[in-house]
Design a protein around this motif. Structure first.
Motif, PDB file in Angstrom:
ATOM      1  N   VAL A 105       0.833  -1.207   0.000  1.00 48.26           N
ATOM      2  CA  VAL A 105       0.000   0.000   0.000  1.00 48.26           C
ATOM      3  C   VAL A 105       0.864   1.252   0.000  1.00 48.26           C
ATOM      4  O   VAL A 105       0.611   2.212  -0.731  1.00 48.26           O
ATOM      5  N   HIS A 106       1.908   1.221   0.809  1.00 48.73           N
ATOM      6  CA  HIS A 106       2.805   2.382   0.910  1.00 48.73           C
ATOM      7  C   HIS A 106       3.532   2.633  -0.414  1.00 48.73           C
ATOM      8  O   HIS A 106       3.601   3.771  -0.890  1.00 48.73           O
ATOM      9  N   GLN A 107       4.034   1.576  -1.019  1.00 49.18           N
ATOM     10  CA  GLN A 107       4.816   1.709  -2.249  1.00 49.18           C
ATOM     11  C   GLN A 107       3.972   2.194  -3.417  1.00 49.18           C
ATOM     12  O   GLN A 107       4.439   2.987  -4.254  1.00 49.18           O
ATOM     13  N   PHE A 108       2.725   1.731  -3.489  1.00 49.62           N
ATOM     14  CA  PHE A 108       1.910   2.011  -4.667  1.00 49.62           C
ATOM     15  C   PHE A 108       0.757   2.986  -4.383  1.00 49.62           C
ATOM     16  O   PHE A 108      -0.221   3.021  -5.130  1.00 49.62           O
ATOM     17  N   ASP A 171      -0.916   9.337   5.949  1.00 51.35           N
ATOM     18  CA  ASP A 171      -0.207   9.998   7.051  1.00 51.35           C
ATOM     19  C   ASP A 171       1.299   9.887   6.885  1.00 51.35           C
ATOM     20  O   ASP A 171       2.048  10.804   7.243  1.00 51.35           O
ATOM     21  N   THR A 172       1.754   8.768   6.338  1.00 47.26           N
ATOM     22  CA  THR A 172       3.185   8.613   6.091  1.00 47.26           C
ATOM     23  C   THR A 172       3.656   9.597   5.026  1.00 47.26           C
ATOM     24  O   THR A 172       4.690  10.250   5.169  1.00 47.26           O
ATOM     25  N   ILE A 177       3.414  10.259  10.401  1.00 53.98           N
ATOM     26  CA  ILE A 177       3.997   9.065  11.011  1.00 53.98           C
ATOM     27  C   ILE A 177       5.120   8.586  10.095  1.00 53.98           C
ATOM     28  O   ILE A 177       5.213   9.007   8.940  1.00 53.98           O
ATOM     29  N   THR A 178       5.953   7.699  10.599  1.00 60.30           N
ATOM     30  CA  THR A 178       7.039   7.172   9.772  1.00 60.30           C
ATOM     31  C   THR A 178       6.649   5.821   9.192  1.00 60.30           C
ATOM     32  O   THR A 178       5.786   5.111   9.747  1.00 60.30           O
TER      33      THR A 178
END
Length: 208
Positions: A105-108, A171-172, A177-178
């Motif tokens: 999810v983060h990558q795409f 949020d990242t 957030i990290t």
């Protein structure tokens, strides 16, 4: 000068060239959209090393190209999730599934943003079905085992899990957030939401 190759050989070469072009276009589109969901078709074609005419010869519209990128991205994600162990304790399995899913999810994230601008919502949901089914199966198993609450519909809990991961991605990206903290935060929040309510609080209705 006309080709001296037999017709079948020339046809095979053309198909092989077409496959290479499609692969190059999809690779370039994936990389470009992951950086910028509004990247132009011209920039994608340039990154793929092909002309716009060649790109449009394979993908008639921007929406068609993004659809193909999303389908391939989900196939890649599903292949990763296949290797994630989802047996044993449902809570532990959920933590492992969140960790694997979160990275995808983060990558795409930007590719999904581009998809929402170009594709119907029902198409996006349909493409996500393989991943949704994995989450649904795990939550269903947890409900049957009594580890997850049964007073709320299973599909609502699945929606909560997916939405929470997308919210964490936002949020990242915003720096709130990290990326290292996200899996822990998602898992803690989700397990709190899935924990069965205490007996006698009136939440004894069961959805199956």
């Amino acid at each position: 000068m006309p080709s001296s190759d037999p017709p079948n050989t020339a046809s095979k070469r053309q198909r092989a060239d077409a496959r290479r072009n499609v692969a190059a276009i999809l690779d370039a589109a994936t990389d470009c959209l992951a950086r910028d969901p509004e990247v132009s078709i011209a920039d994608i074609a340039a990154a793929a090393g092909v002309g716009r005419i060649t790109l449009y010869g394979h993908f008639k519209t921007r929406a068609e190209l993004i659809d193909a990128v999303v389908v391939r991205t989900i196939e890649h994600a599903d292949a990763i999730l296949v290797t994630t162990e989802t047996g044993g304790d449902p809570s532990d399995a959920l933590a492992r599934l969140v960790a694997s899913s979160w990275q995808i999810v983060h990558q795409f994230r930007n590719i999904l943003l581009a998809a929402h601008r170009e594709l119907p919502a029902e198409r996006i949901r349909g493409v996500h079905d393989p991943i949704m089914r994995r989450v649904q199966a795990l939550i269903g198993r947890g409900q049957q085992a009594g580890a997850f609450r049964r007073d709320l519909p299973k599909q609502w809990l699945v929606t909560t899990a997916i939405s929470l991961m997308h919210a964490a991605a936002e949020d990242t990206a915003a720096g709130r957030i990290t990326a290292d903290d996200a899996p822990r935060l998602i898992t803690a929040t989700l397990l709190a939401a899935l924990t069965p309510p205490a007996e006698g609080d009136g939440s004894d209705r069961s959805f199956q």
